[in-house]
Enzyme design. Structure first.
Site, mmCIF file in Angstrom:
data_model
loop_
_atom_site.group_PDB
_atom_site.id
_atom_site.type_symbol
_atom_site.label_atom_id
_atom_site.label_comp_id
_atom_site.label_asym_id
_atom_site.label_seq_id
_atom_site.Cartn_x
_atom_site.Cartn_y
_atom_site.Cartn_z
ATOM 1 N N GLU A 176 -61.585 7.203 27.205
ATOM 2 C CA GLU A 176 -60.898 8.501 27.124
ATOM 3 C C GLU A 176 -60.400 8.856 28.514
ATOM 4 O O GLU A 176 -61.154 8.830 29.481
ATOM 5 C CB GLU A 176 -61.847 9.579 26.590
ATOM 6 C CG GLU A 176 -61.324 11.017 26.685
ATOM 7 C CD GLU A 176 -59.980 11.251 25.997
ATOM 8 O OE1 GLU A 176 -59.882 11.040 24.785
ATOM 9 O OE2 GLU A 176 -59.011 11.633 26.709
ATOM 10 N N GLY A 219 -60.844 15.340 22.464
ATOM 11 C CA GLY A 219 -59.436 15.207 22.113
ATOM 12 C C GLY A 219 -58.729 16.532 21.917
ATOM 13 O O GLY A 219 -59.169 17.585 22.404
ATOM 14 N N LYS A 275 -59.448 28.449 16.526
ATOM 15 C CA LYS A 275 -60.323 29.202 15.599
ATOM 16 C C LYS A 275 -61.127 30.250 16.353
ATOM 17 O O LYS A 275 -61.430 31.320 15.810
ATOM 18 C CB LYS A 275 -61.245 28.258 14.845
ATOM 19 C CG LYS A 275 -60.701 27.838 13.499
ATOM 20 C CD LYS A 275 -59.618 26.796 13.584
ATOM 21 C CE LYS A 275 -58.236 27.203 13.330
ATOM 22 N NZ LYS A 275 -57.254 26.116 13.418
ATOM 23 N N ILE A 320 -49.478 25.845 12.825
ATOM 24 C CA ILE A 320 -49.687 26.336 14.184
ATOM 25 C C ILE A 320 -48.972 27.668 14.384
ATOM 26 O O ILE A 320 -49.540 28.634 14.914
ATOM 27 C CB ILE A 320 -49.200 25.298 15.225
ATOM 28 C CG1 ILE A 320 -50.123 24.080 15.196
ATOM 29 C CG2 ILE A 320 -49.132 25.903 16.636
ATOM 30 C CD1 ILE A 320 -49.777 22.989 16.178
ATOM 31 N N GLU A 356 -37.667 29.832 11.103
ATOM 32 C CA GLU A 356 -37.985 28.605 10.353
ATOM 33 C C GLU A 356 -36.694 27.977 9.835
ATOM 34 O O GLU A 356 -35.820 28.669 9.312
ATOM 35 C CB GLU A 356 -38.947 28.942 9.202
ATOM 36 C CG GLU A 356 -39.085 27.904 8.109
ATOM 37 C CD GLU A 356 -39.632 26.550 8.572
ATOM 38 O OE1 GLU A 356 -40.613 26.514 9.326
ATOM 39 O OE2 GLU A 356 -39.052 25.512 8.160
ATOM 40 N N ARG A 401 -46.004 17.761 14.999
ATOM 41 C CA ARG A 401 -46.576 16.903 16.042
ATOM 42 C C ARG A 401 -46.147 15.463 15.779
ATOM 43 O O ARG A 401 -45.791 15.105 14.653
ATOM 44 C CB ARG A 401 -48.114 17.031 16.062
ATOM 45 C CG ARG A 401 -48.545 18.409 16.541
ATOM 46 C CD ARG A 401 -50.057 18.584 16.524
ATOM 47 N NE ARG A 401 -50.763 17.739 17.444
ATOM 48 C CZ ARG A 401 -50.876 17.975 18.764
ATOM 49 N NH1 ARG A 401 -50.322 19.048 19.310
ATOM 50 N NH2 ARG A 401 -51.553 17.146 19.529
ATOM 51 N N HIS A 403 -74.238 35.942 -7.846
ATOM 52 C CA HIS A 403 -73.509 37.206 -7.947
ATOM 53 C C HIS A 403 -74.135 38.231 -7.004
ATOM 54 O O HIS A 403 -75.365 38.302 -6.931
ATOM 55 C CB HIS A 403 -73.596 37.729 -9.384
ATOM 56 C CG HIS A 403 -72.951 39.082 -9.554
ATOM 57 N ND1 HIS A 403 -71.574 39.231 -9.610
ATOM 58 C CD2 HIS A 403 -73.478 40.331 -9.641
ATOM 59 C CE1 HIS A 403 -71.299 40.522 -9.745
ATOM 60 N NE2 HIS A 403 -72.428 41.214 -9.762
#
Ligand code: FAD
Ligand code: NAI
Length: 465
Positions: free
Chosen positions: A33, A40, A51, A184, A203, A273, A444
C-alpha cells in the site's frame, strides 16, 4: 528477495480483507500500500468519513428542526472544526485497527507503490524512491478507483472539489453546486445542506440516481426537494471558472437551448469513478483491460496466469462490500478452495434521509427480462415505530416471482433501511419465498415490521393499516 504465497497490491477493502483472509488460511502474504494509511478509499476518503459527516449533520439538523416537535427546546450552534475532528478521529482509529489485524494475522504491510515486474514478481518503490523486488506465487491487484474528471471543470480542491475535498471544506458554503445526482452528490450534498448551504444538483439525465428503481428514485427526489435541495435535471455543464471566492459554471440543457451561468461558493464534481491502474505495469505484463480501463477478469483471474484482480478496479458495482466479498472468494480460490460471490445479492444503500436500500432486481429489469412478478408494498406512514419517531416517509417494496414466490428484488426508502436490508439479503441468499418472510415473527413495535408487512402484501394480506 522475499517469497510469498500471495502479494496484494492495494490496502483498501479489497486488499486488506484479502490479506487478512490469506493470513487466516495460513498463506504467507504481503499487502503493498502506497498511502500512509491502510483502508483505501473507503476508510480514508469514502464510506467512513462520509457516514461520519452524514450522522453528525443529521443530528445537527434534528436539533435545529425536529427536537422542538418532541418537546425538547435547545438552541444548537455548529462547531465545524469539532465535527471534522471527530470524523478524523474515527477514521484514524479504524485504520489503526487494520494495522492491528495485519499483525494478528501475520500480514506484512510493504509500504510503497507496487508494479508488476514479470512472472510472479512485484517491484515496490518506497516513498524515498528505494526499490525492492518481491516474489509471489499469486499477485492480486486491488488498486481501486478514483473520481472521474469532466473536461472544462478542473478540480483544484479549493473551490472546485471532488468527494475528497468535499469531506474537508473549511467552512459551510453559502451555496454549493453538485455536478451529478448520483450517490456521492446526494450524500455529500445532504451533509452541506443540513449544515446550512443552499445546494443545487445539476444532472445530465432527466432523473436522479440512474439504475435505482424508478419509483424509489422519485420518492427520494421529492423528499430531498422538500428538504431544500434543488435539482436541475437534463442539464450539462460545459465549463467552470474558479474565482478566489466562488465558481462560475456554464450549464446548457441537454436537449439544446440557451446556456446559463450559475454561481456558487463551491462546486462538487461527482459524476462517477473510474478504475485506478496508473503505474501498475499492466501493459508490459500483458494484463488485459477494457475500453474504460477496468481489468478484465473471469472469477478474479486476469488473462495472465498467477495475476488476479478484485474490487473497484474490475467490473461490477463500486462498493466496499463487493470488494470485500471478491477478496475473500479470490483468496479462497488461490488457496485451492471454492470461493464464490453471489452477484445477485449485493445490496446498495444511499445514506441520505430518508435512506435508500435495495437488493436484487428492479421492476424495470424484471419487465425488460419478461419475468412475471408480483409486488408487495408497505408505507412507513403505517408503521407504528416510524410514526412515534416522526419519520413517516417512504416504503418497502418486495418483488417476488409470480409462480414460485421467490424474492427477486427489494427496494426500500425510509428510516434505518440501511440496517434492515441485510434481512432480505439473507432471505435471498437462501432463495426464500416472500411467504417465508411474511410468516416470520418480527418484534413489535419496530420499523422491521414494515419488511414483513410488505412481504405479506405480495399475497394481499397486509394487516397494519
Ligand atoms: P480502494 O478502497 O480504492 O483501495 C485501493 C488502494 O490501493 C488505495 O489505498 C490505493 O492507495 C492503493 N493503491 C493503488 N495503486 C497502488 C499501487 N500501485 N501500489 C500500492 N498501492 C496502491 N462504498 C460502500 O460500499 N459504501 C459506502 O458508503 C461508500 N461510500 C463512499 C463514499 C465516497 C465519498 C467514495 C469516494 C466512495 C464510497 N464507497 C462506498 C465506495 C468504496 O469506497 C469503494 O468501493 C471501495 O473503497 C473499493 O475498495 P478497493 O479495495 O477496490 O479500492
Ligand atoms: P454515480 O455513478 O453514482 O453518479 C454519477 C451521476 O453523475 C449520475 O447520475 C450521472 O448520470 C451523472 N453524470 C455523469 N456525467 C455527468 C455530467 N457530465 N454532467 C452532469 N451529470 C453527470 O457516481 P458518484 O456519485 O460519483 O459515485 C461513484 C461511486 O462511488 C458510486 O457508483 C458508488 O459505487 C460509490 N459510492 C457508494 C456510496 C454508497 O454505497 N452509499 C456512497 C458514495 C459513493
Amino acid at each position: 528477495m522475499a517469497d510469498y504465497d500471495v502479494v496484494i497490491i492495494g490496502g483498501g477493502p479489497g486488499g486488506y480483507n484479502g490479506a487478512i483472509r490469506a493470513g487466516q488460511l495460513g498463506l504467507k502474504v504481503a499487502c503493498v500500500e502506497k498511502s500512509e494509511r491502510l483502508g483505501g478509499t473507503c476508510l480514508n476518503v469514502g464510506c467512513i468519513p462520509s457516514k461520519s459527516l452524514l450522522h453528525a449533520s443529521e443530528l445537527f439538523e434534528m436539533a435545529v428542526k425536529d427536537f422542538a416537535g418532541f418537546g425538547i427546546e435547545v438552541t444548537p450552534s455548529l462547531n465545524l472544526p469539532t465535527m471534522m475532528k471527530q470524523k478524523s478521529d474515527s477514521v484514524g482509529q479504524l485504520t489503526k485497527g487494520i494495522e492491528f489485524l495485519f499483525k494478528k494475522n501475520k500480514v506484512d504491510w510493504i509500504k510503497g507503490a507496487g508494479r508488476l515486474a514479470g512472472q510472479g514478481r512485484v517491484e515496490v518503490t518506497g516513498a524515498d524512491g528505494a526499490k525492492t523486488m518481491i516474489e509471489a506465487r499469486a499477485v492480486v491487484i486491488a488498486s481501486g478507483s478514483r473520481s472521474a474528471p469532466l473536461t472544462g471543470v478542473e478540480v483544484d480542491q479549493r473551490r472546485i472539489v471532488d468527494s475528497t475535498g468535499a469531506l474537508e471544506l473549511p467552512e459551510v458554503p453559502g451555496s454549493l453546486i453538485v455536478i451529478g445526482a448520483g450517490v456521492i452528490g446526494l450524500e455529500l450534498g445532504s451533509v452541506w445542506r443540513r449544515l446550512g448551504a443552499k445546494v443545487t444538483v445539476v444532472e445530465f439525465l432527466d432523473r436522479i440516481t440512474p439504475g435505482l428503481d424508478q419509483e424509489t428514485a422519485k420518492v427520494l427526489q421529492r423528499a430531498l426537494t422538500r428538504q431544500g435541495m434543488s435539482f436541475k435535471l437534463a442539464s450539462k455543464v460545459t465549463g467552470a471558472t474558479a474565482r478566489s471566492d466562488g465558481v462560475d459554471l456554464a450549464v446548457e440543457p441537454v436537449a439544446g437551448g440557451a446556456a446559463q451561468t450559475l454561481n456558487a461558493d463551491y462546486v462538487l464534481l461527482a459524476i462517477g469513478r473510474q478504475p485506478y491502474t496508473d503505474d501498475l505495469g499492466l501493459e508490459s505484463a500483458g494484463v488485459a483491460t477494457d475500453a474504460r480501463g477496468y481489468i478484465q477478469t473471469d472469477h478474479f483471474r486476469t488473462n495472465v496466469p498467477g495475476v488476479y484482480a478484485i474490487g473497484d478496479v474490475t467490473h461490477g458495482p463500486m462498493l466496499a462490500h463487493k470488494a470485500e466479498d471478491e477478496a475473500v472468494a479470490c483468496i479462497e480460490i488461490i488457496a485451492g478452495r471454492a470461493g464464490h460471490v453471489n452477484y445477485d445479492v449485493i445490496p446498495n444503500v444511499i445514506y441520505t434521509f430518508p435512506e435508500v436500500a435495495t437488493v436484487g432486481k428492479t421492476e424495470e429489469e424484471l419487465k425488460a427480462a419478461g419475468v412475471d412478478y408480483k409486488v408487495g408494498k408497505f408505507p412507513f406512514t403505517a408503521n407504528s415505530r416510524a410514526k412515534v419517531n416522526h419519520e413517516g416517509d417512504g416504503f418497502v417494496k418486495v418483488l417476488a416471482d409470480a409462480k414460485t414466490d421467490q424474492v427477486l428484488g427489494v427496494h426500500m426508502i425510509g428510516p434505518a433501511v440501511s440496517e434492515m436490508i441485510g434481512e432480505y439479503c439473507v432471505a435471498m441468499e437462501f432463495s426464500a419465498a416472500s411467504e417465508d418472510v411474511a410468516r416470520t415473527c418480527h418484534p413489535h413495535p419496530t420499523r422491521s415490521e414494515a419488511l414483513r408487512q410488505a412481504a405479506m402484501g405480495v399475497e394481499g394480506w397486509t394487516m397494519q393499516a
